[in-house]
Design a protein around this motif. Structure first.
Motif, short mmCIF file in Angstrom:
data_model
loop_
_atom_site.label_atom_id
_atom_site.label_comp_id
_atom_site.label_asym_id
_atom_site.label_seq_id
_atom_site.Cartn_x
_atom_site.Cartn_y
_atom_site.Cartn_z
N CYS A 86 30.93 40.64 47.26
CA CYS A 86 31.89 40.29 48.31
C CYS A 86 33.32 40.54 47.81
O CYS A 86 34.24 40.68 48.60
N VAL A 87 33.49 40.59 46.49
CA VAL A 87 34.82 40.82 45.93
C VAL A 87 34.67 41.21 44.45
O VAL A 87 33.67 40.88 43.82
N MET A 88 35.68 41.95 43.95
CA MET A 88 35.68 42.31 42.52
C MET A 88 37.06 42.02 41.96
O MET A 88 38.04 41.89 42.71
N ALA A 89 37.16 41.98 40.63
CA ALA A 89 38.47 41.92 39.98
C ALA A 89 38.34 42.65 38.66
O ALA A 89 37.29 42.58 38.00
N TYR A 108 27.65 38.14 45.79
CA TYR A 108 28.09 38.06 44.40
C TYR A 108 29.54 38.51 44.19
O TYR A 108 30.09 39.26 45.00
N VAL A 109 30.10 38.03 43.08
CA VAL A 109 31.47 38.33 42.68
C VAL A 109 31.38 39.04 41.32
O VAL A 109 30.66 38.56 40.44
N LEU A 110 32.11 40.14 41.16
CA LEU A 110 32.06 40.88 39.89
C LEU A 110 33.45 40.97 39.27
O LEU A 110 34.40 41.42 39.92
N LEU A 111 33.55 40.54 38.01
CA LEU A 111 34.80 40.66 37.26
C LEU A 111 34.52 41.56 36.06
O LEU A 111 33.46 41.44 35.45
N PHE A 112 35.44 42.46 35.72
CA PHE A 112 35.16 43.35 34.59
C PHE A 112 36.39 43.83 33.84
O PHE A 112 37.48 43.91 34.38
N ASP A 113 36.15 44.13 32.57
CA ASP A 113 37.11 44.86 31.73
C ASP A 113 36.50 46.26 31.62
O ASP A 113 35.52 46.45 30.90
N PRO A 114 37.06 47.24 32.36
CA PRO A 114 36.39 48.55 32.41
C PRO A 114 36.26 49.23 31.06
O PRO A 114 35.24 49.84 30.75
N CYS A 149 36.85 34.17 42.72
CA CYS A 149 37.03 34.79 41.39
C CYS A 149 37.39 33.78 40.32
O CYS A 149 37.09 33.97 39.15
N LEU A 150 38.06 32.69 40.73
CA LEU A 150 38.54 31.74 39.72
C LEU A 150 37.56 30.59 39.46
O LEU A 150 37.91 29.42 39.58
N GLN A 151 36.34 30.94 39.09
CA GLN A 151 35.35 29.90 38.79
C GLN A 151 35.23 29.74 37.27
O GLN A 151 35.40 30.70 36.53
N GLN A 304 38.77 25.51 33.40
CA GLN A 304 39.01 25.82 34.81
C GLN A 304 40.11 26.88 34.90
O GLN A 304 41.26 26.59 34.55
N PRO A 305 39.78 28.10 35.31
CA PRO A 305 40.82 29.14 35.35
C PRO A 305 41.88 28.84 36.39
O PRO A 305 41.59 28.27 37.44
#
Ligand code: AHG
Ligand code: MN
Ligand code: MN
Length: 338
Positions: A86-89, A108-114, A149-151, A304-305
């Motif tokens: 639903c969202v990425m960062a 799902y939410v995806l966060l990454f360091d490419p 994203c801030l979980q 907690q971010p």
């Protein structure tokens, strides 16, 4: 032949949970595909000058991108239309990345360091991609937000990294141990090579940028000196190993045992590394392998971010070693407060 591909492994892991829908499996599969393409590009990095890909455009007249931007674009392109997110960062983009509304929106939410360790690219030193997956918390029928994203890290559903090294390896956890797969370059499949990785409880390796010594906390200075002293019983002196690519440093320590540190110092009060893209996913993996990760005081996964690109000090690796450095720093704080 008795081998297991990543695709088969993920399906079999998911079968253990009757309520699973298969969505996470397919999401991890899409991710693995993106990293295979990045791996190919990383392997060609040294050819850039020879093939005339210098300047702003390549022989096809296409814009030449820095490898970290290439990896970022590849991740977004490979992941935005799979129907699972639903969202990425990304570390490379200021704001959150929405899924275009004409694609199916997932849960799902995806966060990454490419690309992690990008300063090492030109020297042919290992680099990597790090990813972190959460379940969305805002209602399904609304546009996902920053809140998704801030979980805190303990809410991660899965996390992993791919290391582009002497071979390409994908290491991931979905909360049931840590599994490592090596990419077979001949047929382009990740093959299970490291089953249920467990990291040693105590180690003989420390990894830190010692060039910053002058700016460290007194407790940390004392800890590093302690590791360099001779003491047979506690296995000192330790060896120092520092590549300068977090993925590579943490990967080596995961396998051999070790402590990796990027502390706060007087110039960088929050350290250097990013909570959402680097510290949390690595902390989830290390805990799943029996290790420990903290910011020097608190469990990393409990923080907690507050901001997407938040930096945080990190001490991660073998459990006993992380506890020892925490003790050294706490003792100094007690002294300072007296
Ligand atoms: P990135 O390439 O994603 O910006 O990350 C680089 C990070 C990390 O990989 C590594 O551990 C650290 O920078 C090294 O920093 P120093 O050069 O300050 O030691
Ligand atoms: Mn990084
Ligand atoms: Mn990066």
């Amino acid at each position: 032949m008795n081998f297991q591909t990543l695709a088969r492994h993920i399906i079999e892991e998911e079968r253990k949970y009757p309520e699973a829908t298969g969505e996470l499996s397919s999401l991890l599969h899409d991710l693995s595909l993106a990293t295979k393409v990045i791996s190919l590009e990383v392997n060609k990095a040294g050819l850039v000058d020879i093939l005339g890909f210098t300047g702003d455009s390549n022989v096809h007249g296409e814009q030449v991108k820095k490898l970290d931007i290439y990896a970022h674009d590849m991740m977004v392109k490979a992941m935005d239309h799979g129907g699972h997110l639903c969202v990425m960062a990304s570390e490379e983009e200021e704001d959150i990345i929405h899924i275009p509304p004409h694609f199916h929106i997932g849960k799902y939410v995806l966060l990454f360091d490419p690309l992690d360790g990008s300063s090492n690219i030109d020297a042919n030193v290992s680099i990597g991609t790090i990813f972190s997956i959460y379940r969305r918390i805002t209602p399904d029928d609304q546009v996902a937000t920053m809140e998704d994203c801030l979980q805190p890290g303990h809410k991660q559903v899965a996390a992993g990294y791919v290391i582009y090294g002497s071979s390409t390896m994908l290491v991931y956890t979905a909360g049931n141990g840590v599994h490592g797969f090596t990419l077979d370059p001949a047929f382009g499949e990740y093959i299970l090579s490291h089953k249920k990785i467990e990291t040693p409880k105590k180690s003989k390796i420390y990894s830190i940028n010692e060039g910053n010594y002058l700016y460290w906390h007194t407790g940390l200075k004392k800890y590093i000196k302690y590791l360099q002293e001779e003491d047979e019983e506690s296995g000192r002196p330790y060896s120092s190993r520092y590549i300068g690519s977090m993925v590579a440093d943490v990967h080596r320590n995961l396998l051999y045992g070790g402590i990796f540190m990027y502390p706060a110092d007087s110039r960088n009060p929050n350290g250097k590394l990013r909570l959402m893209y680097e510290c949390n996913p690595m902390a989830f993996i290390i805990e799943q392998a029996g290790g420990k990760a903290s910011d020097g005081k608190r469990r990393m996964l409990d923080i907690q971010p507050e901001k997407l690109h938040q930096r945080v000090p990190i001490f991660i690796g073998s459990e006993d070693d992380v506890k020892t450095v925490e003790k050294f720093m706490a003792e100094e704080e007690v002294k300072a407060s007296k």
